[in-house]
Every structure is written in C-alpha cells, then in structure tokens.
Design an enzyme around this catalytic site. Structure first.
Site, mmCIF file in Angstrom:
data_model
loop_
_atom_site.group_PDB
_atom_site.id
_atom_site.type_symbol
_atom_site.label_atom_id
_atom_site.label_comp_id
_atom_site.label_asym_id
_atom_site.label_seq_id
_atom_site.Cartn_x
_atom_site.Cartn_y
_atom_site.Cartn_z
ATOM 1 N N VAL A 85 1.008 -0.849 0.147
ATOM 2 C CA VAL A 85 -0.004 -0.139 0.313
ATOM 3 C C VAL A 85 1.028 1.385 -0.058
ATOM 4 O O VAL A 85 1.664 1.567 0.795
ATOM 5 C CB VAL A 85 -1.120 -0.021 1.249
ATOM 6 C CG1 VAL A 85 -2.118 1.335 0.722
ATOM 7 C CG2 VAL A 85 -1.928 -1.334 1.925
ATOM 8 N N CYS A 86 0.855 1.982 -1.013
ATOM 9 C CA CYS A 86 1.460 3.238 -1.185
ATOM 10 C C CYS A 86 1.006 3.981 -0.046
ATOM 11 O O CYS A 86 0.411 4.464 0.490
ATOM 12 C CB CYS A 86 1.088 4.234 -2.445
ATOM 13 S SG CYS A 86 2.149 5.764 -2.103
ATOM 14 N N VAL A 87 2.218 4.412 0.358
ATOM 15 C CA VAL A 87 2.071 5.022 2.312
ATOM 16 C C VAL A 87 1.474 6.633 2.146
ATOM 17 O O VAL A 87 0.859 7.465 2.676
ATOM 18 C CB VAL A 87 3.720 5.346 3.150
ATOM 19 C CG1 VAL A 87 4.661 6.108 2.024
ATOM 20 C CG2 VAL A 87 3.435 6.014 4.702
ATOM 21 N N GLY A 91 -1.582 6.416 0.789
ATOM 22 C CA GLY A 91 -2.299 5.927 2.363
ATOM 23 C C GLY A 91 -2.471 6.623 3.409
ATOM 24 O O GLY A 91 -3.603 6.683 4.068
#
Lengths: 131, 119, 102
Positions: free
Chosen positions: B77-79, B82
C-alpha cells in the site's frame, strides 16, 4: 525489450517507463498522484517519459489559480521536472487542437506529436502507467 | 512469467479491484508468479481491515488477504496515498504492507508485465 | 511483439475507446473489460466503429463481464473474440506490454 547495462555492483536494468496522463487536474486526484509517481520514478535512473493526451493536456495549462477551490496548485511542479532529469514530455497534437490550445498555452516546454507518432512511441515502451 | 499488478480504485465503488483479483487468481492458477500487487490512489482503501460488507457480498479485503496468505503475495500500500486517506498500520488487513512509491517503480523494473486496473 | 491495450468504460458514455483507437496501431490487441464490454455488442451504435477497428486489430472481450451484464457471446460483433480471465492472462503474457486506457 529493456536494455541491460553494467552498473556498479552488477547489471542494472533500465526500462522505458511511460506515464500517461489523460485526466484533467483538480476534478480528480489522478493528475497529482501521477506526478508523485514521476518524481519518485526519477530517482530510479530509468528512461522515463510523460505523455499528456485527452483532458490530460489541461494539467499543463498556464495560469492555474486554485485558491478559490481550496486545493493546492501543483502545476509549478511540472516546471521542476527538468531538475529531476525528466525531460521527455510529450503532448498529443490532436488533443491540444480539440481543446483550442497551442504549445504557448502550456507552462512547460513539450514536444508536440501527432497521434500516429505518439502511438509509435507508446509501442516502444516497456512499462506504461496510466492515470 | 512475473506479473506486477497496480490497483488504483477502492473496493465496491469500482470494479477495478475485483478485476485485478480475478486476474491474479487466474495468473496464479496458470503457474505464473505475482511479483507484487501495489495499491495506489483510492486503491489503498482495499487494505482497510475495518470494512464490513453485507454477509451475502464478497469481502474484497479478505479475498486479497487470503490470496496473499495462500501464495505468499507481496501486497504493498502506498504510504503517501494511504496517509492521505487514513490507511495506517493499525487498520491494515493481514498480508498488506505499507511502503513507498519506489515499490511500484521496482515492480515495473522487476516484473515481466505490469497490469494497471483503474477507473 | 505487439502491445495489448485494455479499456474498461462504455464507449456509449465516454471517449476512452475512441482515444485508444486513435492512439494505437494496426496489429495491436485491444481487450474490452468491465463496462467496456457494451462496446462489443452488435446492438449498439458503437458496434460499427469496433467492427471497423477489428479489421486490422485483434479485439477481445472479457466473457465474465459480458455474462454479468446479461449478454451472451452470440450478441458480440463478428471478429471479436470472447476470453475468460485465463485468456486475459494469456494475452498479457503474449504481448510486449500492456497499456490501460483508464
């Protein structure tokens, strides 16, 4: 396919990445988050190019003033792409014309390509990320 | 062959995550490898373990978690995307990990094909 | 090795398929999935455009998406091949790279 060149500590893959922008800014987040991908991608020493077609050409329109909608104007970042060694910016001529725009309306120098030329360029990629 | 998968839409609102999941299942069934599934844009919402769809509907988050457990999938999941949407470590479903956009570029480099599922 | 293009929106509603056709070359493959499957139906005005494109491009439609929307392969225009998710995977593997017209 991708070229492989010898880098320090072994072989380093260089692939041709193309980020395709076909959506206008602000109405949805795709333009902004695509730009974030480009800026990160620059650090990987890949062969990165950007395409703006359809409403994506509006991302590069000069004179964006976003105060009134409460969003950050991220368009100046396109002018900083050169600092990240991202210099391949392509805009489709047909998309510009359909919107009554000329290269002079854009906030950054681009290469304008007709759809036929652009389709050749797209075919030559290894990875296409569409937003 | 090694596939990378990019999911750019959240669950339920759009079919993208369902399509990506069906593609992943079919690819694994054919003996291909999934190098990584990367969740970006609203796609980060697929990792939210608090989602509770009605009993008679599929639970997309759980489907991804189960697939990851079965096949040891790398689901990232892209930080940045996210954080923007409140997807943090404490609400992450099993099998999902938070990391940077570099993981997407890396998937593009390492996978033989990168398939994008979006709007 | 040719390129596979995917499109997922109804051509009766958006112009994504039109852009895809304008910016792709003969010899490529185009897979219609999700709402794009409506574009492959004989019954719509978009069908004629796709039939034209099918002359020099290989057009595929995702069967599960077609079935989910209440249509059968018989209702798809001639020259369009219906594939399942496994077929989708094969197409991706057989082409040089995939470009999504999202």
């Amino acid at each position: 396919m991708s070229d492989t060149e010898a880098g320090e500590g072994g072989n380093r893959k260089v692939k041709r990445f193309m980020i395709v922008n076909r959506k206008a800014p602000y109405g949805t987040i795709y333009a902004l988050e695509a730009l974030e991908v480009v800026l990160i991608g620059a650090a990987f020493d890949q062969d990165v190019s950007l395409v703006f077609a359809d409403d994506g050409v509006y991302q590069l329109k000069k004179g964006q003033q976003t105060k009134g909608i409460g969003q950050k104007n991220f368009s100046p970042s396109y002018r900083a792409l050169g600092d990240y060694d991202i210099e391949k910016l392509y805009v489709e001529r047909e998309s510009l014309q359909a919107r009554g725009l000329a290269p002079a309306d854009l906030l950054v120098p681009v290469r304008v390509l007709g759809s036929a030329e652009l389709s050749v360029l797209m075919d030559e990629q290894d990875v296409v990320l569409s937003f | 062959m090694k596939f990378g998968i990019l999911v750019n839409e959240g669950p339920y609102q759009h079919q993208a995550s369902d399509s990506a999941y069906q593609f992943a299942v079919a690819a694994l069934a054919k003996g291909h490898e999934i190098y990584r599934v990367f969740f970006y844009n609203d796609g980060v919402n697929n990792a939210n373990k608090l989602t509770e769809p009605p009993q008679d509907d599929r639970n997309i988050t759980r489907q991804w978690s189960a697939l990851a457990a079965e096949h040891n999938l790398d689901m990232v999941v892209c930080v940045a995307a996210g954080l923007r949407r409140g997807i943090k470590a404490e609400i992450l479903a099993p099998g999902f990990n938070i990391s940077g956009l570099g993981q997407l570029i890396q998937a593009g480099i390492e996978a033989d094909r990168l398939v994008v599922f979006g709007d | 090795m040719a390129v596979l293009h995917t499109t997922n929106k109804s051509p009766l509603q958006t112009r994504d398929l039109e852009s895809c056709l304008r910016l792709t070359r003969p010899g490529c493959g185009i897979l219609l999935l999700e709402d794009a499957v409506y574009g492959a139906l004989k019954s719509t005005e978009a069908g004629a455009r796709l039939a034209e494109a099918a002359k020099d491009r290989r057009i595929y439609v995702l069967g599960p998406d077609l079935a989910a929307r209440g249509f059968t392969p018989e209702e798809v225009i001639a020259g369009v091949e219906v594939v399942d998710y496994g077929g989708f995977v094969d197409l991706v593997a057989e082409h040089h790279h995939v470009q999504a017209w999202v």
